[in-house]
Design a protein around this motif. Structure first.
Motif, mmCIF file in Angstrom:
data_model
loop_
_atom_site.group_PDB
_atom_site.id
_atom_site.type_symbol
_atom_site.label_atom_id
_atom_site.label_comp_id
_atom_site.label_asym_id
_atom_site.label_seq_id
_atom_site.Cartn_x
_atom_site.Cartn_y
_atom_site.Cartn_z
ATOM 1 N N LYS A 279 0.828 -1.213 0.000
ATOM 2 C CA LYS A 279 0.000 0.000 0.000
ATOM 3 C C LYS A 279 0.862 1.263 0.000
ATOM 4 O O LYS A 279 0.675 2.160 -0.813
ATOM 5 N N THR A 280 1.792 1.317 0.946
ATOM 6 C CA THR A 280 2.626 2.511 1.043
ATOM 7 C C THR A 280 3.416 2.720 -0.239
ATOM 8 O O THR A 280 3.541 3.834 -0.734
ATOM 9 N N THR A 281 3.924 1.619 -0.771
ATOM 10 C CA THR A 281 4.678 1.726 -2.013
ATOM 11 C C THR A 281 3.811 2.321 -3.117
ATOM 12 O O THR A 281 4.251 3.208 -3.862
ATOM 13 N N PHE B 216 -2.982 10.109 1.991
ATOM 14 C CA PHE B 216 -2.856 9.875 3.429
ATOM 15 C C PHE B 216 -2.275 8.488 3.653
ATOM 16 O O PHE B 216 -2.812 7.509 3.152
ATOM 17 N N ASP B 217 -1.200 8.384 4.410
ATOM 18 C CA ASP B 217 -0.654 7.074 4.729
ATOM 19 C C ASP B 217 -0.947 6.753 6.192
ATOM 20 O O ASP B 217 -0.320 7.316 7.078
ATOM 21 N N GLU B 218 -1.906 5.888 6.413
ATOM 22 C CA GLU B 218 -2.296 5.499 7.766
ATOM 23 C C GLU B 218 -2.343 6.706 8.710
ATOM 24 O O GLU B 218 -1.630 6.717 9.723
ATOM 25 N N PRO B 219 -3.164 7.685 8.390
ATOM 26 C CA PRO B 219 -3.090 8.953 9.130
ATOM 27 C C PRO B 219 -3.545 8.831 10.577
ATOM 28 O O PRO B 219 -3.231 9.690 11.388
HETATM 29 MG MG LIG Z 1 2.680 1.118 5.072
#
Ligand SMILES: [Mg+2]
Ligand SMILES: Nc1ncnc2c1ncn2[C@@H]1O[C@H](COP(=O)(O)OP(=O)(O)O)[C@@H](O)[C@H]1O
Lengths: 746, 357
Positions: free
Chosen positions: B51-53, B166-169
């Motif tokens: 996901k982050t990638t 948003f990354d796991e905000p």
């Molecule tokens: Mg991640």
């Protein structure tokens, strides 16, 4: 809108570098001018038509130096990129081709054609005798070369190198170019020259014979013999000094930042003293104190009736002098790291039921590992490369650096031996370098996260605190005594013989008078003094800039060949000054780059000798700043240059101060490299002082050293004020009432 | 009064692959999707699924190994982060510790061609939008976690980006704040009509805020659809289990006619949408609340024994042992409690069970 909408006719960066290139080619003198370029005297010497001061364009137009003509064509070619976007493949390929061809041609003509026509036999065979010749390149050539270099890197970026980042690719290209030119080229030239036997042939057996000699590797001292090989001596001393200076530096850093010690500002100032003293001056002071007729030796002889001995000459003296001299470097590296350890980590440990000792041992100390490793490495390499102290204090304890010096300037005059000793030295320092990386491994030591760090540093365990006070107290006492000796000695007529006080040394060196032209610098030291100040002031910011830029590239960017890049930038540090000095003399005495006898060669030697300190300090600090800070800046539309300037640099202030201070001080105090590079016009303070020592004029030498120390203190204070300290809110526990307040760290 | 506006653009991935140097398996493997302008789309999946990638490739912080990325219809595959009109709120917030709240929020405006006065006005508007007026001169270290989070959001918003990431905000916030902040994010998103790509590993969060959810698993997209579609018609056992809970049973597709399949599970037989399945062994996913408990021996019911019965206030939870494995069943009937050991029959109402891969 952030995405550039209008396609300008020609990419602005191309315009910039083309302009620079053409200024270099058509406006500035192509070849180096004799004398100070910036006095612009050359404008009155037949510029732009006279051959010596003409720009390349005017030379070619008059039918002279026709080998410069192809450069004009290459400087016109980028116009073909007219109307092309940066992501057009043609744009990138064109610039890569132009840049690479331009650089290659400049190198080829520079190395191919020298003072006497073709420089290589095969060129003469190929093209016949060349009637013309050329001198060292000047500012015109420099600008043109820069233009080609940056057109080349722009082309690479346009083709997508390192994510298409123009600033990063340009910076990498720049650092690679200068390191190749000013580190690798001179070393290679020196090695090649030195592997020759006196008869001018390359001989491997002669090499092997010298390399494996007992003088280098003998282990006699372990089995009761008189002395060990020079290589073992150097290694043993360097390891001891590295460990001792790291431990002492850590003790100082802890006392200065983690205890409520009342005089810690004073302490901080005191630790700076040894670093601003030419290393051999400490050696001199050690002799004045512990030598045969030293103050302590005499004292203990009268009080305890001990027989004065020469014990201090050799390992003990070197150990004392070098530890005194190099601890402050370790301190400067470690203090940034100690301050950078996030208090929340320590608080976390404490909430996990770790006591103060456990917190210190399991969290604080391991988080400082990069700093400890760097400090050790610096101490190790400094000791390996130190030349002044072994010269003054070594006695029978021979080390590599002095052996190299004597191999070149001594009666032996054996450059091949010098090169071999240099290889051994290089091997040791590189081994230390890799050992350090192995120890650090792939673990992350990032502790400064993007979330503003709130919290208070853990207090040190009480027993540790008192142990630190003890160590630091002893060290402080020793330092005070050493410096008192230096200052006192500068007023003594003749140490050990005539202890009466006098001002004559200062008069001799720094007398000032008035004559019909106004102020008259009458003292004998003024010339070298002003030269030293100017050279140091010029080279310090350059060194810090190059060092921190390199650190940024290494810590924050990924690109092919990064390991080789790191190796290259660290290499110059592993080469002792003596070798740098000799290699610069060999490499920059003849075209295409003629620099001997100028101030530039001194500045260059300082930049490349001292840059690695900036690199290491920068990397150590940067590894404590979370990457997401840079990344969020990038996503907010700042370019990588703006990110570097506004995010990385402000957070790196302690490292900047360290790099500036260090490079300034090194420029003022270094001796080993510059003793080969000084000239009548550009004499430096240290070489002047060593000259006095050689003439047994200790008084004037020590007086001069004292003045240097005072001046450096003033300049460093100023620098600290200018750069300021890092502004990060951090809760600081207020002793009474236990309130929390906010204060800048440090 | 300056208003922060939306400036939404679509995002699409075309066969994007990302392999990190020195790693043999790709972190993102041949992923394609299209996100409409003005929608909030969630990337959902277990930790390490890429996901982050994916998010960082939208931002331009990572470059894809192959494939194309388009924002607003334009190809941005080669554009670095600086030149993309995309803002990101980091998991760690990444507030610059040496700058005040105001300086942090105004940071990006400085590079977007706003005059100083205009930038100040905008930054203030941004802070007002997230309810932090009056905190301008604080340093990040002088704010609580939730406040830091809002500064990070304001900092991204004031740039009126085409896409907001948003990354796991919420991962650094406490549970109560989490619900509040996610609602605020959703409100701002709808109010300004932003395109938002939102990464989380929390299915409840994803269901609550998203217009659409892209479920990822092991570097590929497992399913892409509205929250309702994912819940009611999961494409695979993985999705069925990851989004809400689901019982997955082995079954056999007896016959397929048109869109409808006849499926047998143990002794019972049901009809359900075929969803492309052919005759043969298959898997059936059933939500715990879509299973009815009836007396043992009821026609077309799966016989079982109650293993565990838990009263949780609003409903009963049962674990029922059957020949096809143990099933988790939720019954709204807290009046008639089935005791452990009791023999019962399980009935699967039409529309309950779904065939999955
Ligand atoms: Mg991640
Ligand atoms: N910089 C990196 N280098 C190598 N592998 C990485 C890097 N970043 C992430 N990965 C790997 O890529 C995969 C996906 O990571 P990531 O996108 O961060 O997952 P998620 O955000 O879904 O938890 C993981 O297996 C992770 O180990």
């Amino acid at each position: 809108m952030r995405v550039e909408s209008a396609v300008s006719r020609l990419h602005p960066t191309v315009v910039l570098w083309l302009a620079v290139g053409w200024v270099g080619y058509a406006v500035l003198p192509w070849y180096g001018v004799d004398g100070n370029f910036f006095s612009f005297f050359w404008l009155g010497e037949g510029y732009p038509f006279e051959e010596d001061v003409a720009p390349a364009l005017f030379l070619v137009a008059q039918g002279l130096k026709l080998w410069l003509a192809p450069l004009a064509i290459l400087l016109l070619l980028p116009l073909l990129a007219w109307g092309r976007r940066k992501n057009d493949p043609f744009f990138g390929k064109l610039l890569i081709a132009v840049g690479a061809l331009g650089l290659a041609w400049m190198l080829f003509q520079g190395f191919g054609i020298g003072l006497r026509g073709w420089r290589f036999g095969w060129l003469t065979m190929l093209f016949g005798e060349l009637e013309d010749r050329q001198f060292g390149m000047g500012y015109g050539a420099l600008l043109t070369a820069c233009a080609f270099l940056f057109l080349f890197t722009l082309g690479l970026a346009a083709r997508g190198a390192v994510g298409g980042d123009v600033f990063v690719v340009g910076s990498i290209g720049f650092v690679v170019a200068i390191v190749a030119l000013f580190v690798f080229m001179p070393i290679l030239q020196m090695l090649a020259n030195a592997l020759l036997t006196p008869d001018g042939v390359y001989s491997f057996s002669a090499f092997a014979g010298k390399f494996l000699s007992a003088k280098l590797w003998s282990l006699d001292c372990l089995v009761g013999g008189r002395r060990c090989g020079v290589a073992w001596n150097s290694l043993f001393l360097a390891i001891l000094v590295g460990i001792l200076s790291t431990l002492l530096g850590l003790a100082f850093a802890l006392v200065a930042t983690r205890t409520g010690f009342r005089f810690r500002r004073l302490l901080r100032a005191l630790t700076v003293l040894p670093i601003i003293t030419p290393a051999f001056v400490i050696g001199l002071a050690v002799i004045l104190l512990f030598g045969l007729s030293g103050a302590f030796t005499q004292l203990s002889a009268t009080v305890f009736g001990t027989q004065p001995t020469r014990w201090v000459y050799g390992l003990p003296g070197l150990l004392i002098a070098q530890t005194l001299a190099f601890t402050p470097v370790a301190f400067l590296v470690l203090i940034g790291v100690v301050e950078g350890v996030s208090p929340s980590m320590e608080e976390a440990a404490q909430t996990l039921r770790a006591g103060r000792w456990q917190t210190f041992l399991t969290v604080t100390l391991p988080l400082m590992r990069p700093g400890l490793a760097n400090a050790f490495l610096l101490g190790f390499i400094e000791s390996m490369a130190d030349f002044g102290n072994p010269l003054v204090l070594g006695g029978n304890f021979d080390v590599l650096s002095t052996e190299i010096f004597f191999a070149i300037v001594g009666a032996q005059n054996d450059p091949a031996l010098a090169a071999i000793l240099a290889i051994v030295l290089l091997f040791f320092t590189l081994a230390a370098f890799y050992a350090q990386r192995f120890w650090l491994g792939r673990r992350s030591y990032t502790t400064m996260s993007g979330k503003g760090d709130a919290g208070v540093h853990a207090r040190l365990p009480t027993s540790l605190r008192y142990a630190l006070y003890g160590i630091v107290g002893f060290w402080v006492a020793l330092t005070v005594v050493v410096y008192a000796t230096i200052v006192y000695g500068s007023f003594v007529t003749l140490w050990g013989v005539d202890q009466s006080l006098t001002l004559k040394h200062y008069h001799q060196a720094f007398d000032v008078g008035w004559n019909e032209f106004g102020l008259h610098w009458r003292g004998s030291a003024w010339g070298s003094f002003w030269t030293t100040i100017i050279i140091a002031l010029v080279s310090a910011p350059l060194t810090a800039a190059v060092g921190l830029l390199t650190a940024y590239l290494l810590a924050r960017q990924n690109f092919a060949g990064k390991n080789a890049f790191e190796f290259g930038t660290m290499l110059s540090f592993a080469i002792p000054g003596t070798v740098i000095g000799v290699s610069y003399v060999i490499a920059f005495n003849v075209p295409p780059i003629e620099l001997t006898g100028t101030g530039i060669i001194l500045v260059l030697s300082f930049i490349f000798r001292n840059m690695p300190v900036g690199v290491r300090a920068g990397i150590a600090s940067m590894s404590q700043i979370d990457r997401s800070l840079d990344e969020s800046s990038l996503t907010l539309g700042a370019s990588s240059w703006q990110t570097f300037r506004r995010i990385v640099l402000p957070l790196l202030r302690p490292a900047i101060v360290a790099a500036l201070v260090y490079s300034f001080v090194r420029a003022m105090t270094a001796i080993s490299a510059i003793i080969f590079l000084v000239s009548g016009r550009y004499d430096m303070a240290t070489s002047y002082i060593v000259g006095r020592v050689e003439n047994n004029e200790y008084g004037i030498a020590i007086a001069y050293s004292t003045v240097l120390i005072v001046v450096m203190l003033a300049v460093i204070g100023l620098m600290q004020l200018l750069v300021g300290s890092r502004r990060i809110g951090r809760r600081v526990s207020n002793a009474p009432g236990g309130q929390t307040a906010i204060a800048g760290a440090g | 009064m300056t208003k922060i506006r939306g400036n939404a653009a679509s995002v699409s991935f075309e066969h994007v692959v990302k392999t990190y140097p020195g790693v043999s398996t790709p972190a993102v493997d041949d992923v394609s999707f299209a996100i409409e302008a003005g929608k909030l789309v969630t990337l959902l999946g277990p930790s390490g699924c890429g996901k982050t990638t994916t998010l960082r490739m939208i931002a331009g912080l990572e470059m894809p190994t192959s494939g194309r990325i388009l924002i607003g219809g334009g190809d941005v595959t080669q554009l670095p982060a600086t030149e993309r009109d995309v803002s990101m709120v980091f998991q760690s917030y990444a507030l610059f510790p040496h700058m005040t709240v105001m300086e942090n929020v105004g940071y990006g405006l400085k590079f977007s061609g706003y005059s100083k006065a205009e930038a100040t006005v905008r930054a203030r508007a941004g802070l007002e939008l997230v309810g932090l007026s009056g905190y301008e001169e604080r340093l990040p270290s002088e704010l609580s976690g939730g406040q830091q989070q809002r500064v990070a959001v304001a900092r991204a918003l004031v740039l009126e980006p085409q896409v907001l990431l948003f990354d796991e905000p919420l991962s650094n916030l406490d549970a109560k704040l989490r619900r509040q902040v996610r609602e605020e994010i959703r409100d701002i998103q709808t109010k300004l009509g932003l395109t938002v790509v939102y990464v989380t590993h929390d299915q409840e969060e994803a269901l609550a805020v998203s217009d659409r959810i892209i479920v990822m698993n092991k570097a590929v997209i497992a399913q892409d659809g509205s929250p309702r579609e994912l819940y009611d018609a999961p494409a695979s056992a993985f999705v069925a289990d990851f989004i809400g809970e689901a019982n997955v049973l082995s079954c056999k597709v007896e016959s397929v006619s048109g869109q409808v399949a006849k499926v047998s599970v143990g002794p019972i037989s049901i009809t359900t949408p075929a969803r492309g399945h052919q005759s043969g062994p298959a898997k059936l996913a059933i939500r715990p609340n879509r299973i009815a408990i009836s007396p043992a021996g009821t026609k077309n019911s799966l016989p079982g024994t109650v293993g565990k019965a838990t009263y949780v206030g609003s409903h009963m939870e049962y674990v029922v042992e059957t020949a096809s494995g143990s099933l988790f069943v939720v019954s709204p009937d807290v009046g008639a409690v089935h005791e452990p050991g009791q023999a019962i029959g399980l009935v699967f109402p039409a529309g309950g069970p779904v065939l999955v891969d």
